[in-house]
Each structure stands twice: as structure tokens, then as C-alpha cells.
Design a protein around this motif. Structure first.
Motif, short mmCIF file in Angstrom:
data_model
loop_
_atom_site.label_atom_id
_atom_site.label_comp_id
_atom_site.label_asym_id
_atom_site.label_seq_id
_atom_site.Cartn_x
_atom_site.Cartn_y
_atom_site.Cartn_z
N LYS A 16 -22.44 -20.25 -3.28
CA LYS A 16 -21.72 -19.18 -3.97
C LYS A 16 -22.61 -17.98 -4.20
O LYS A 16 -23.81 -18.12 -4.46
CB LYS A 16 -21.22 -19.67 -5.33
CG LYS A 16 -20.18 -20.74 -5.23
CD LYS A 16 -19.70 -21.09 -6.63
CE LYS A 16 -19.69 -22.59 -6.79
NZ LYS A 16 -19.44 -23.04 -8.12
N GLU A 18 -22.38 -13.97 -6.22
CA GLU A 18 -21.65 -12.96 -6.98
C GLU A 18 -21.65 -11.67 -6.19
O GLU A 18 -22.48 -11.48 -5.28
CB GLU A 18 -22.31 -12.73 -8.34
CG GLU A 18 -22.16 -13.87 -9.29
CD GLU A 18 -22.58 -13.53 -10.72
OE1 GLU A 18 -23.27 -12.50 -10.92
OE2 GLU A 18 -22.22 -14.29 -11.62
N MET A 27 -26.25 -17.28 -6.00
CA MET A 27 -26.39 -17.96 -7.29
C MET A 27 -27.32 -19.15 -7.14
O MET A 27 -27.17 -19.94 -6.21
CB MET A 27 -25.01 -18.40 -7.79
CG MET A 27 -24.07 -17.22 -8.05
SD MET A 27 -22.42 -17.74 -8.52
CE MET A 27 -22.75 -18.49 -10.10
N ARG A 62 -13.24 -18.43 -8.76
CA ARG A 62 -13.82 -17.08 -8.74
C ARG A 62 -12.96 -16.15 -9.60
O ARG A 62 -11.74 -16.18 -9.55
CB ARG A 62 -13.92 -16.57 -7.31
CG ARG A 62 -14.62 -15.24 -7.16
CD ARG A 62 -14.87 -14.82 -5.70
NE ARG A 62 -13.75 -15.06 -4.84
CZ ARG A 62 -13.75 -15.91 -3.80
NH1 ARG A 62 -14.83 -16.62 -3.52
NH2 ARG A 62 -12.68 -16.07 -3.05
N LEU A 70 -16.68 -6.72 -10.31
CA LEU A 70 -17.59 -7.86 -10.30
C LEU A 70 -16.78 -9.08 -9.90
O LEU A 70 -15.71 -9.33 -10.44
CB LEU A 70 -18.20 -8.10 -11.69
CG LEU A 70 -18.99 -9.41 -11.84
CD1 LEU A 70 -20.29 -9.38 -11.03
CD2 LEU A 70 -19.28 -9.71 -13.30
N THR A 72 -17.36 -13.13 -9.84
CA THR A 72 -18.30 -14.07 -10.42
C THR A 72 -17.66 -15.44 -10.60
O THR A 72 -16.44 -15.58 -10.50
CB THR A 72 -18.84 -13.54 -11.77
OG1 THR A 72 -19.89 -14.37 -12.22
CG2 THR A 72 -17.74 -13.43 -12.81
N TYR A 73 -18.49 -16.43 -10.86
CA TYR A 73 -18.06 -17.81 -11.05
C TYR A 73 -18.59 -18.32 -12.39
O TYR A 73 -19.69 -18.88 -12.45
CB TYR A 73 -18.63 -18.70 -9.94
CG TYR A 73 -18.20 -18.37 -8.55
CD1 TYR A 73 -17.12 -19.02 -7.97
CD2 TYR A 73 -18.90 -17.44 -7.78
CE1 TYR A 73 -16.73 -18.75 -6.67
CE2 TYR A 73 -18.51 -17.15 -6.48
CZ TYR A 73 -17.43 -17.81 -5.93
OH TYR A 73 -17.05 -17.53 -4.64
N LYS A 115 -23.56 -8.86 -18.06
CA LYS A 115 -22.40 -9.67 -17.69
C LYS A 115 -21.37 -9.68 -18.83
O LYS A 115 -20.17 -9.57 -18.59
CB LYS A 115 -22.83 -11.09 -17.34
CG LYS A 115 -21.75 -11.86 -16.58
CD LYS A 115 -22.32 -13.17 -16.05
CE LYS A 115 -21.49 -13.72 -14.94
NZ LYS A 115 -22.04 -14.99 -14.44
#
Length: 193
Positions: A16, A18, A27, A62, A70, A72-73, A115
Motif C-alpha cells: 500500500k 498513500e 507505507m 482506502r 489525500l 490513505t489507509y 494528517k
């Protein structure tokens, strides 16, 4: 790089990444403590929400923050009501109600700072949880009616009340079987030593 290019690469990747501001960021893998805490969180939220309109999702889901682009996970997200997908996707959502991040030495500043700033742009987000790996502690940020965020520090053997979901989660269960590491999670590597 465009969003479309990122999604094409990401969907074919074995790991994964981002995406923010036109760049992809791989990541890092987590520690055993991180994995156990994230698993405990998913189990506990799943148990308390099993007959609820809100559904917890693990870090495979996701999220796109549309205002800042953005992708992201988070370690855990909870969605209340139907999933709302980012335009042109069926695998990226835009409407989490609760987002949870398990802190690590390498991401803590980002999770607390930039974040969180980006997460606050999600209109549906009602709560942001930062979960420690070093002690039984959860920092709970709850969006107020005026848009301000209220911090509640939950620690020890307390119970985490999640007002937007109307549920409670035991810290004893979130941190069950976790061996806390009070120092740095990963040892620092100093060149030449």
C-alpha cells in the motif's frame, strides 16, 4: 503524478501507498504490537457495532479526502450508512464517521499534525482516535457542533465512549495481550556506530 495514475499503480501493487500532492508514499510495515492493537480494535468495534447501522473497516479500505486529495489507509475506519465512493471508483470511500490510527515512532508526528489537519476536512468525520503502542491510552478527538475538536484522554482501564456511534469500547480489550514497549518502537540506526 495524477490521481488516475496513482490508482492504476496502487491497484496493481503488492503493498500500500498513500498519495498526496501528486506523490506516492509507500507505507511501512507495522510492529507485532501495532498489528495486535489494530486487530483488537477491529474485533471490539465489530462486536459493539454488529447490530448497528455503522460498520468498521480495517486498513484495507482506502479513504480519499477530497478537499486535499489525500488517499490513505487508516488502521480502522467506521462508516455510518451507505458507503460513498470517490468519483469513478468502487474501492475508495469519502465518508468515514470515525478514523483510528495506531501511533508508531515513524508516523506519530504526521498522524497528530498534517494528517489530522487533512482528516478534519472530511465533512462526515465526527471522531479521530490516536491509539498508543507504549501504554494503554487513546487520545480521542470529537468534533463539536461548532466545528471545534474536543480532546479526551482515555487511559488505563477506562472505557472509551464513542458518542457519534453511541457505543463503548473497553481499553482492556483494545490492549489485550499487548506487551508494551516504553522506549522507541523501532531502534534508531546511527550511521557509523
Amino acid at each position: 503524478m495524477s490521481e488516475a495514475e496513482y490508482l492504476e499503480i496502487e491497484r496493481a501493487a503488492d503493498f500500500k501507498s498513500e498519495f498526496f500532492d501528486g506523490e506516492m508514499f509507500a507505507m511501512a510495515g507495522g510492529t507485532p504490537q501495532h498489528s495486535l492493537i489494530a486487530t483488537n480494535l477491529a474485533r471490539e468495534f465489530g462486536n459493539v457495532l454488529r447490530n448497528h447501522a455503522c460498520v468498521p473497516y480495517n486498513s484495507d479500505l482506502r479513504i480519499k479526502i477530497e478537499a486535499s486529495v489525500l488517499f490513505t489507509y487508516p488502521d480502522l475506519s467506521v462508516v455510518c450508512g451507505p458507503l460513498q465512493f470517490a468519483s469513478g471508483t468502487t474501492d475508495t470511500i469519502v465518508n468515514p464517521s470515525v478514523v483510528v490510527e495506531v501511533l508508531s515512532d515513524s508516523t506519530e508526528a504526521y498522524d497528530r499534525g498534517k494528517k489530522f489537519e487533512l482528516y478534519r476536512q472530511i465533512p462526515t468525520l465526527k471522531e479521530y482516535l490516536l491509539v498508543s503502542q507504549k501504554e494503554p491510552r487513546v487520545e480521542q478527538f470529537i468534533r463539536q457542533a461548532d466545528g471545534a475538536w474536543l480532546l479526551r484522554d482515555v487511559h488505563g482501564k477506562d472505557v472509551l465512549e464513542v458518542p457519534p456511534l453511541g457505543v463503548s469500547v473497553s481499553l482492556a480489550e483494545i490492549f489485550a495481550r499487548v506487551d508494551f514497549v516504553p522506549g522507541p518502537i523501532r531502534p534508531s540506526i546511527v550511521p557509523g556506530v
